[in-house]
Design a protein around this motif. Structure first.
Motif, PDB file in Angstrom:
ATOM      1  N   ILE A   1       7.673   7.423  12.517  1.00  0.00           N
ATOM      2  CA  ILE A   1       7.311   6.599  11.364  1.00  0.00           C
ATOM      3  C   ILE A   1       6.797   7.501  10.252  1.00  0.00           C
ATOM      4  O   ILE A   1       6.051   8.460  10.499  1.00  0.00           O
ATOM      5  N   VAL A   2       7.240   7.200   9.032  1.00  0.00           N
ATOM      6  CA  VAL A   2       6.948   8.027   7.865  1.00  0.00           C
ATOM      7  C   VAL A   2       6.323   7.139   6.786  1.00  0.00           C
ATOM      8  O   VAL A   2       6.891   6.099   6.440  1.00  0.00           O
TER       9      VAL A   2
ATOM     10  N   TYR B   1       0.780  -1.219   0.000  1.00  0.00           N
ATOM     11  CA  TYR B   1       0.000   0.000   0.000  1.00  0.00           C
ATOM     12  C   TYR B   1       0.818   1.280   0.000  1.00  0.00           C
ATOM     13  O   TYR B   1       0.379   2.306  -0.514  1.00  0.00           O
ATOM     14  N   GLN B   2       2.026   1.232   0.587  1.00  0.00           N
ATOM     15  CA  GLN B   2       2.762   2.476   0.792  1.00  0.00           C
ATOM     16  C   GLN B   2       4.215   2.174   1.154  1.00  0.00           C
ATOM     17  O   GLN B   2       4.568   1.038   1.507  1.00  0.00           O
ATOM     18  N   HIS B   3       5.051   3.213   1.045  1.00  0.00           N
ATOM     19  CA  HIS B   3       6.440   3.079   1.486  1.00  0.00           C
ATOM     20  C   HIS B   3       6.529   3.475   2.954  1.00  0.00           C
ATOM     21  O   HIS B   3       5.980   4.501   3.369  1.00  0.00           O
ATOM     22  N   ILE B   4       7.211   2.645   3.744  1.00  0.00           N
ATOM     23  CA  ILE B   4       7.285   2.848   5.187  1.00  0.00           C
ATOM     24  C   ILE B   4       8.741   3.071   5.589  1.00  0.00           C
ATOM     25  O   ILE B   4       9.619   2.283   5.233  1.00  0.00           O
ATOM     26  N   ASP B   5       8.994   4.153   6.315  1.00  0.00           N
ATOM     27  CA  ASP B   5      10.313   4.435   6.869  1.00  0.00           C
ATOM     28  C   ASP B   5      10.202   4.669   8.360  1.00  0.00           C
ATOM     29  O   ASP B   5       9.203   5.224   8.841  1.00  0.00           O
ATOM     30  N   VAL B   6      11.227   4.256   9.086  1.00  0.00           N
ATOM     31  CA  VAL B   6      11.330   4.554  10.512  1.00  0.00           C
ATOM     32  C   VAL B   6      12.673   5.233  10.747  1.00  0.00           C
ATOM     33  O   VAL B   6      13.722   4.700  10.367  1.00  0.00           O
ATOM     34  N   PHE B   7      12.639   6.416  11.342  1.00  0.00           N
ATOM     35  CA  PHE B   7      13.855   7.175  11.637  1.00  0.00           C
ATOM     36  C   PHE B   7      13.985   7.378  13.143  1.00  0.00           C
ATOM     37  O   PHE B   7      12.986   7.506  13.856  1.00  0.00           O
TER      38      PHE B   7
END
Length: 286
Positions: free
Chosen positions: A45-46, A30-36
């Protein structure tokens, strides 16, 4: 050399913050997930380059979408969360012992898994026996629900992309049908501060205002949101967020909060003039 993450709020505005480390990056269905991990906001979470929440300010959002309706509706037993894959709304709701069931309808299983791994303190709401996770599109789920819930919280990310169907006239009509005769719906209303967000803000209010007999908008200051200013919608078949607000009953619960208070509850519905003007214009449109 410092690493920075930038969220493009408008064509001319970026919201940037220093990053200590990128902990995760992946593409779900569904989407791109990033955690910084950041020095100022902790882990965040982005999704598709939009900040969803950070450890530093997630409590503001979760408290405002839960405690506001819970301080108004006197008999909440069954709750539906549309979205909610990080677990924060569920974590806040489980503080209320009278709630019997919480359905979390989140289609993105990876989002839930990432939240459990990197944000266990937030995602612990999923571990309560009253919480039931359904991996399904929210609009599809609602089409099968009727007279089932006291409270619906639309915690979906934004009115674009795969969640676009959760911001349509059909969606709000389905929410109305899924609620009991005295049900409340609370939802993200975005921010009208930037011109390019105003059209979506207007359209959302217009649709909800025409779907529910009671429709009000309230506000909160959330640092990681665009312009640091975020709005929520309160729609109900019966209860008014101020007329039916019971601060004494809510205070007797003794719940610990970091943002929400019963005084703030009242103040959150006192909106700036330019926001009032936008809402009034949409309510009087033919």
């Amino acid at each position: 050399m410092a690493i920075w993450f930038s969220q493009q709020d408008t064509e001319h505005v970026k919201h940037s913050m220093e990053v200590k480390q990128q902990l995760f990056s992946g593409q779900s269905d569904y989407q791109h997930i990033d955690v910084f991990d950041t020095p100022e906001f902790g882990k965040m979470i982005v999704l598709d380059n939009e900040i969803i929440f950070s450890e530093a300010d997630e409590f503001i959002y979760n408290e405002m979408v839960v405690h506001v309706p819970m301080a108004v509706h006197p008999y909440v037993k069954n709750v539906l969360i549309i979205g909610g894959g990080d677990g924060g709304v569920a974590k806040t709701l489980i503080q209320y012992p009278e709630i019997e069931r919480i359905d979390v309808v989140e289609p993105d299983e990876m989002f839930i898994e990432v939240s459990r791994k990197f944000f266990p303190e937030t995602a612990k709401g999923f571990d309560d026996e009253r919480v039931h996770i359904v991996n399904m599109d929210g609009l599809r789920f609602l089409r099968r629900a009727s007279d089932a819930y006291d409270l619906i919280i639309n915690d979906s990310t934004d009115p674009f992309g795969y969640s676009e169907g959760l911001f349509t006239k059909e969606f709000y009509g389905n929410c109305y049908r899924a609620l009991h005769a005295d049900g409340i719906m609370v939802y993200q209303h975005g921010s009208p501060f930037y011109d390019e967000d105003e059209a979506a803000f207007r359209a959302m209010h217009r649709k909800v205002y025409r779907s529910f007999p009671i429709s009000r908008v309230y506000q909160a200051s959330i640092p990681t949101c665009p312009a640091g200013y975020w709005m929520f919608g309160f729609a109900s078949k019966k209860y008014h967020p101020l007329v039916d607000f019971d601060p004494v009953r809510w205070q007797q619960r003794g719940l610990k909060t970091w943002y929400y208070t019963t005084n703030l509850h009242r103040g959150a519905f006192m909106l700036p003039k330019y926001v009032e003007d936008i809402l009034n214009e949409e309510e009087t449109r033919s």
